[in-house]
Design a protein around this motif. Structure first.
Motif, mmCIF file in Angstrom:
data_model
loop_
_atom_site.group_PDB
_atom_site.id
_atom_site.type_symbol
_atom_site.label_atom_id
_atom_site.label_comp_id
_atom_site.label_asym_id
_atom_site.label_seq_id
_atom_site.Cartn_x
_atom_site.Cartn_y
_atom_site.Cartn_z
ATOM 1 N N GLY A 111 -4.147 1.964 1.654
ATOM 2 C CA GLY A 111 -2.989 2.018 0.455
ATOM 3 C C GLY A 111 -3.561 1.975 -0.902
ATOM 4 N N THR A 112 -5.018 1.852 -0.821
ATOM 5 C CA THR A 112 -5.460 1.887 -2.026
ATOM 6 C C THR A 112 -6.167 3.409 -2.522
ATOM 7 N N GLY A 113 -6.202 3.957 -1.592
ATOM 8 C CA GLY A 113 -6.761 5.749 -1.652
ATOM 9 C C GLY A 113 -5.873 6.742 -2.330
ATOM 10 N N LEU A 114 -6.224 7.659 -2.430
ATOM 11 C CA LEU A 114 -5.690 9.047 -3.116
ATOM 12 C C LEU A 114 -4.123 9.055 -2.723
ATOM 13 N N VAL A 115 -4.059 8.963 -1.467
ATOM 14 C CA VAL A 115 -2.578 9.393 -0.893
ATOM 15 C C VAL A 115 -1.743 7.883 -1.146
ATOM 16 N N GLY A 116 -2.437 6.912 -0.743
ATOM 17 C CA GLY A 116 -1.885 5.618 -0.574
ATOM 18 C C GLY A 116 -1.148 5.171 -2.230
ATOM 19 N N LEU B 106 -2.828 -3.133 3.696
ATOM 20 C CA LEU B 106 -3.809 -3.582 4.474
ATOM 21 C C LEU B 106 -4.928 -2.994 3.987
ATOM 22 N N SER B 107 -6.072 -4.016 3.327
ATOM 23 C CA SER B 107 -7.228 -3.486 2.876
ATOM 24 C C SER B 107 -8.309 -4.091 3.339
ATOM 25 N N ARG B 108 -9.714 -3.440 3.135
ATOM 26 C CA ARG B 108 -10.586 -4.237 3.344
ATOM 27 C C ARG B 108 -11.291 -5.155 2.287
ATOM 28 N N ARG B 109 -10.524 -5.118 1.375
ATOM 29 C CA ARG B 109 -10.658 -6.159 0.220
ATOM 30 C C ARG B 109 -9.812 -6.834 -0.464
ATOM 31 N N PRO B 110 -10.212 -8.060 -1.002
ATOM 32 C CA PRO B 110 -8.784 -8.469 -1.671
ATOM 33 C C PRO B 110 -8.349 -7.973 -3.216
ATOM 34 N N HIS C 192 -0.225 4.678 8.340
ATOM 35 C CA HIS C 192 -1.562 4.360 8.369
ATOM 36 C C HIS C 192 -2.403 5.562 7.834
ATOM 37 N N LEU C 193 -3.334 5.158 6.603
ATOM 38 C CA LEU C 193 -4.110 6.245 6.006
ATOM 39 C C LEU C 193 -5.452 5.903 6.077
ATOM 40 N N ALA C 194 -5.905 4.736 6.712
ATOM 41 C CA ALA C 194 -7.244 4.384 6.533
ATOM 42 C C ALA C 194 -8.351 5.014 7.091
ATOM 43 N N SER D 230 -13.845 4.714 11.678
ATOM 44 C CA SER D 230 -12.853 4.009 10.732
ATOM 45 C C SER D 230 -11.491 4.435 11.152
ATOM 46 N N ARG D 231 -11.541 5.539 11.876
ATOM 47 C CA ARG D 231 -10.232 5.909 12.278
ATOM 48 C C ARG D 231 -9.711 5.394 13.554
ATOM 49 N N THR D 232 -10.733 5.778 14.685
ATOM 50 C CA THR D 232 -10.405 5.256 15.915
ATOM 51 C C THR D 232 -10.351 3.704 16.034
ATOM 52 N N ILE E 78 -4.650 20.201 3.155
ATOM 53 C CA ILE E 78 -5.639 19.989 1.872
ATOM 54 C C ILE E 78 -4.778 19.303 0.830
ATOM 55 N N VAL E 79 -4.820 18.124 0.552
ATOM 56 C CA VAL E 79 -3.867 17.413 -0.293
ATOM 57 C C VAL E 79 -4.078 17.675 -1.824
ATOM 58 N N LEU E 80 -3.024 18.547 -2.479
ATOM 59 C CA LEU E 80 -3.466 18.887 -3.880
ATOM 60 C C LEU E 80 -2.853 17.642 -4.714
HETATM 61 N N1 LIG Z 1 -6.662 14.060 1.155
HETATM 62 C C1 LIG Z 1 -6.661 14.921 1.884
HETATM 63 O O1 LIG Z 1 -6.909 16.368 1.312
HETATM 64 C C2 LIG Z 1 -6.510 14.835 3.281
HETATM 65 C C3 LIG Z 1 -6.611 15.856 4.150
HETATM 66 C C4 LIG Z 1 -6.339 15.661 5.431
HETATM 67 C C5 LIG Z 1 -6.144 14.288 5.857
HETATM 68 N N2 LIG Z 1 -6.382 13.199 5.189
HETATM 69 C C6 LIG Z 1 -6.255 11.807 5.751
HETATM 70 O O2 LIG Z 1 -5.158 11.323 5.151
HETATM 71 C C7 LIG Z 1 -5.651 9.701 4.909
HETATM 72 C C8 LIG Z 1 -5.714 9.254 3.367
HETATM 73 O O3 LIG Z 1 -6.229 10.430 2.772
HETATM 74 P P1 LIG Z 1 -6.895 10.042 1.214
HETATM 75 O O4 LIG Z 1 -7.247 11.195 0.586
HETATM 76 O O5 LIG Z 1 -5.754 8.852 0.624
HETATM 77 O O6 LIG Z 1 -8.186 9.033 1.637
HETATM 78 P P2 LIG Z 1 -8.888 8.023 0.663
HETATM 79 O O7 LIG Z 1 -8.546 8.084 -0.750
HETATM 80 O O8 LIG Z 1 -10.491 8.208 0.978
HETATM 81 O O9 LIG Z 1 -8.531 6.587 0.863
HETATM 82 C C9 LIG Z 1 -8.754 6.119 2.141
HETATM 83 C C10 LIG Z 1 -8.666 4.735 2.362
HETATM 84 O O10 LIG Z 1 -8.948 4.309 3.629
HETATM 85 C C11 LIG Z 1 -9.771 2.875 3.551
HETATM 86 N N3 LIG Z 1 -11.086 3.006 3.834
HETATM 87 C C12 LIG Z 1 -12.257 3.840 3.353
HETATM 88 N N4 LIG Z 1 -13.265 3.775 4.130
HETATM 89 C C13 LIG Z 1 -12.864 2.910 5.022
HETATM 90 C C14 LIG Z 1 -13.536 2.489 6.466
HETATM 91 N N5 LIG Z 1 -14.921 2.785 6.454
HETATM 92 N N6 LIG Z 1 -12.845 1.752 7.290
HETATM 93 C C15 LIG Z 1 -11.663 1.327 7.163
HETATM 94 N N7 LIG Z 1 -10.881 1.887 5.842
HETATM 95 C C16 LIG Z 1 -11.327 2.678 5.107
HETATM 96 C C17 LIG Z 1 -9.747 2.639 1.865
HETATM 97 O O11 LIG Z 1 -8.813 1.424 1.631
HETATM 98 P P3 LIG Z 1 -9.601 0.010 1.436
HETATM 99 O O12 LIG Z 1 -10.557 0.219 0.631
HETATM 100 O O13 LIG Z 1 -8.356 -0.420 0.720
HETATM 101 O O14 LIG Z 1 -9.482 -0.726 2.730
HETATM 102 C C18 LIG Z 1 -9.249 3.964 1.283
HETATM 103 O O15 LIG Z 1 -8.818 3.583 0.090
HETATM 104 C C19 LIG Z 1 -7.069 9.663 5.578
HETATM 105 O O16 LIG Z 1 -6.998 9.316 6.927
HETATM 106 C C20 LIG Z 1 -7.378 11.106 5.432
HETATM 107 O O17 LIG Z 1 -8.367 11.594 6.429
HETATM 108 C C21 LIG Z 1 -6.353 13.431 3.617
#
Ligand SMILES: NC(=O)c1ccc[n+]([C@@H]2O[C@H](COP(=O)([O-])OP(=O)(O)OC[C@H]3O[C@@H](n4cnc5c(N)ncnc54)[C@H](OP(=O)(O)O)[C@@H]3O)[C@@H](O)[C@H]2O)c1
Length: 305
Positions: free
Chosen positions: A12-17, A36-40, A71-73, A93-95, A171-173
């Motif tokens: 939930g700290t990433g782009l979409v989250g 739910l994050s890997r860091r506090p 689940h976005l991690a 990291s996904r599976t 592709i997320v814009l």
């Molecule tokens: N953005 C796109 O265009 C796009 C397109 C298709 C699918 N998706 C999928 O949608 C999901 C969310 O996308 P997003 O763009 O928001 O991704 P993101 O910005 O890269 O963020 C994903 C989050 O996953 C956690 N993470 C990073 N490395 C990890 C690791 N090694 N193990 C476990 N957790 C890890 C981090 O959270 P913490 O540091 O808090 O743990 C990070 O903030 C992803 O699974 C991505 O594959 C995205």
């Protein structure tokens, strides 16, 4: 005690989250937010819980206190070169995170009643030409397609326990990260050009529609299964570049960037820009969801304004 249901957002700290959290708060939606994050990390209006995927540890309170999981991690796909180690991380990291959620949900008390996970249109393979792809189209066999197949296999183990939905995201814009700033930057600096043949399709989704769809999947709720999370009008790379140029008021004068240059620069990751998919959103439309941004130009004007 606040009795609003809690959505637990992994990654939930990433782009979409981050957008999703902001959206829930700005729209005053009746949810509490857990991350739910890997860091506090300290996040506004959200309670953070910790997990360690390698050690298979998860704060049990995260599940006890949550009603839904989004689940976005996952390790970033385009962040670093695809070394063997990076590929392992992208996959595991996904599976492994999904498998850990399954195990924790199966073996611990909780009140989670619906699970919605990110997946990706990469499932269909890195280049499927102009064939229109539906959820039952076959998977590709390149690296990312294999990642998504393995990831969805774990997601649907959770369907043994509760309804589980996988959104195959295009592709997320967004103006805060991801593909759009990368596509727009050269155009802004007068050096934009289509990549490769320029004919490869981009199946895109405005980040706001994606977050609305994640919430819709919980609220409606959507039945267990896979749904393509894309807008209805995929465009080719050349069209997307032209629209960005129009929105930014910049000329396009350079020839296309040849595929071999991109392969030399990016290696196997060049697949991300040289290939593409034309993906249908018919199933999501049939479910009753209505998109805010159906036209690519309207989406880009909203984001690049
Ligand atoms: N953005 C796109 O265009 C796009 C397109 C298709 C699918 N998706 C999928 O949608 C999901 C969310 O996308 P997003 O763009 O928001 O991704 P993101 O910005 O890269 O963020 C994903 C989050 O996953 C956690 N993470 C990073 N490395 C990890 C690791 N090694 N193990 C476990 N957790 C890890 C981090 O959270 P913490 O540091 O808090 O743990 C990070 O903030 C992803 O699974 C991505 O594959 C995205």
């Amino acid at each position: 005690m606040n009795d609003k249901p809690q959505i637990l957002i992994t990654g939930g700290t990433g782009l979409v989250g981050s957008y999703l959290r902001r959206f829930i708060i700005e729209q005053q939606l009746p949810y509490r937010i857990g991350v739910l994050s890997r860091r506090p990390v300290q996040l506004p209006h959200a309670k953070t819980y910790l997990w360690d995927i390698e050690k298979e540890q998860i704060d049990p309170k995260a599940l006890e206190e949550s009603d839904y999981i989004i689940h976005l991690a996952g390790a970033g796909i385009a962040d670093k070169p695809w070394t063997a180690e990076r590929k392992r991380l992208i996959l595991e990291s996904r599976t492994r995170s999904t498998a850990l959620l399954y195990k924790a949900l199966k073996n611990n008390p909780h009140r989670v009643k619906h699970f919605v996970s990110a997946s990706a249109v990469g499932y269909y393979g890195f280049d499927t030409g102009d064939r229109l792809l539906h959820e039952d189209s076959p998977p590709g066999n390149d690296f990312l397609a294999q990642v998504v197949v393995a990831w969805e296999k774990e997601i649907f183990r959770i369907a043994e326990l509760m309804p589980a939905v996988a959104l195959r995201i295009g592709i997320v814009l967004s103006n805060e990260g991801g593909a759009l700033p990368q596509l727009a930057r050269p155009v802004r600096w007068f050096v934009g050009a289509p990549l490769g043949s320029g004919k490869q399709y981009l199946s895109w989704i405005h980040i706001r529609d994606l977050c609305r769809l994640f919430l819709y999947a919980l609220q409606k709720p959507l039945d267990t299964g896979v749904y393509n999370a894309v807008e209805g009008k995929p465009v080719t790379n050349a069209e997307m570049t032209r629209i960005i140029a129009r929105v930014l008021g910049r000329p396009l004068w350079l020839p296309k960037v040849p595929a071999f240059v991109l392969k030399t620069l990016l290696g196997e990751m060049a697949n991300l820009v040289l290939g593409g998919n034309r993906v249908s959103n018919e199933k999501v439309i049939q479910s009753g969801f209505s998109y805010e941004f159906t036209e690519p130009e309207a989406a880009l004007r909203d984001l690049l304004k």
